[in-house]
Scaffold this motif. Structure first.
Motif, PDB file in Angstrom:
ATOM      1  N   GLU A 230       0.173 -10.269  -8.220  1.00  0.00           N
ATOM      2  CA  GLU A 230       0.676  -8.906  -8.277  1.00  0.00           C
ATOM      3  C   GLU A 230      -0.471  -8.003  -8.841  1.00  0.00           C
ATOM      4  N   LEU A 231      -1.182  -8.540  -9.965  1.00  0.00           N
ATOM      5  CA  LEU A 231      -2.230  -7.551 -10.521  1.00  0.00           C
ATOM      6  C   LEU A 231      -3.373  -7.593  -9.267  1.00  0.00           C
ATOM      7  N   HIS A 232      -3.532  -8.358  -8.731  1.00  0.00           N
ATOM      8  CA  HIS A 232      -4.910  -8.355  -7.817  1.00  0.00           C
ATOM      9  C   HIS A 232      -4.237  -7.452  -6.668  1.00  0.00           C
ATOM     10  N   SER A 233      -2.962  -7.767  -6.016  1.00  0.00           N
ATOM     11  CA  SER A 233      -2.413  -6.687  -5.089  1.00  0.00           C
ATOM     12  C   SER A 233      -2.722  -5.284  -5.299  1.00  0.00           C
TER      13      SER A 233
ATOM     14  N   ALA B 197       0.731  -1.276  -0.168  1.00  0.00           N
ATOM     15  CA  ALA B 197      -0.210   0.008  -0.147  1.00  0.00           C
ATOM     16  C   ALA B 197       0.824   1.191   0.087  1.00  0.00           C
ATOM     17  N   ALA B 198       2.155   1.225   0.450  1.00  0.00           N
ATOM     18  CA  ALA B 198       3.026   2.365   0.469  1.00  0.00           C
ATOM     19  C   ALA B 198       3.833   2.406  -0.827  1.00  0.00           C
ATOM     20  N   HIS B 199       3.624   1.501  -1.703  1.00  0.00           N
ATOM     21  CA  HIS B 199       4.289   1.584  -3.039  1.00  0.00           C
ATOM     22  C   HIS B 199       3.784   2.700  -3.757  1.00  0.00           C
ATOM     23  N   PRO B 200       4.650   3.543  -4.711  1.00  0.00           N
ATOM     24  CA  PRO B 200       4.021   4.618  -5.400  1.00  0.00           C
ATOM     25  C   PRO B 200       3.511   4.328  -6.649  1.00  0.00           C
ATOM     26  N   LEU B 201       3.660   3.170  -7.276  1.00  0.00           N
ATOM     27  CA  LEU B 201       3.192   2.843  -8.435  1.00  0.00           C
ATOM     28  C   LEU B 201       1.745   3.624  -9.184  1.00  0.00           C
ATOM     29  N   ALA B 202       0.853   3.519  -8.202  1.00  0.00           N
ATOM     30  CA  ALA B 202      -0.386   4.358  -8.486  1.00  0.00           C
ATOM     31  C   ALA B 202      -0.201   5.697  -8.801  1.00  0.00           C
TER      32      ALA B 202
ATOM     33  N   GLY C  81      -5.598   0.296  -5.222  1.00  0.00           N
ATOM     34  CA  GLY C  81      -6.629   0.757  -5.948  1.00  0.00           C
ATOM     35  C   GLY C  81      -6.485   1.047  -7.231  1.00  0.00           C
ATOM     36  N   LEU C  82      -5.849   0.539  -8.071  1.00  0.00           N
ATOM     37  CA  LEU C  82      -5.804   0.524  -9.464  1.00  0.00           C
ATOM     38  C   LEU C  82      -7.023   0.066  -9.996  1.00  0.00           C
TER      39      LEU C  82
END
Length: 100
Positions: A36-39, A5-10, A45-46
Motif C-alpha cells: 500500500e505504501l509503495h502504491s 491513481a484516482a484516489h483523493p488521499l494525496a 506521488g506521495l
C-alpha cells in the motif's frame, strides 16, 4: 474507484486532512502495508515526508492509552530525526501535529 491513481488521499493530505494508509483484512485482500505504501508513492506521488506524516497520523489515531502513544511518538521521532527526507516543506511547523 477506477484505479488507485484516482484516489483523493494525496489531495486530502495536502489540504491538511489527517489521512492514514492502511490495509484491509489481509486474509481477504492479500495486500500488505508495504505494498500500500509503495502504491501511494508510485501511483499517487506521495513523497517520503508525506508517507511519514500518514504514519504519524495513524499513530495519533491508534487505539492506545496516552502513555503508550507518547512513548511510540517519541520512538518514531527519535528514529526519524536524522533522516532529512522525512521533514520536507509540506511538514512545516504550522502543519505538524503531536508532541515534538
Amino acid at each position: 474507484m477506477s484505479s488507485i491513481a484516482a484516489h483523493p488521499l494525496a489531495l486530502l493530505l495536502r489540504w491538511g486532512v489527517r489521512v492514514t494508509i492502511n490495509t484491509d483484512d489481509t486474509t481477504i485482500s492479500d495486500i500488505t502495508l508495504s505494498e500500500e505504501l509503495h502504491s501511494c508513492h508510485v501511483e499517487l506521488g506521495l513523497t517520503l515526508s508525506e508517507t511519514w506524516r500518514c504514519n504519524l497520523n495513524a499513530l495519533e489515531a491508534a487505539f492506545v492509552d496516552a502513555d503508550t502513544r507518547a512513548a511510540l511518538h517519541a520512538s518514531f521521532r527519535r528514529w526519524g530525526e536524522h533522516i532529512p527526507e522525512l521533514h520536507g516543506p509540506e511538514l512545516s511547523p504550522a502543519r505538524s501535529m503531536g508532541p515534538t
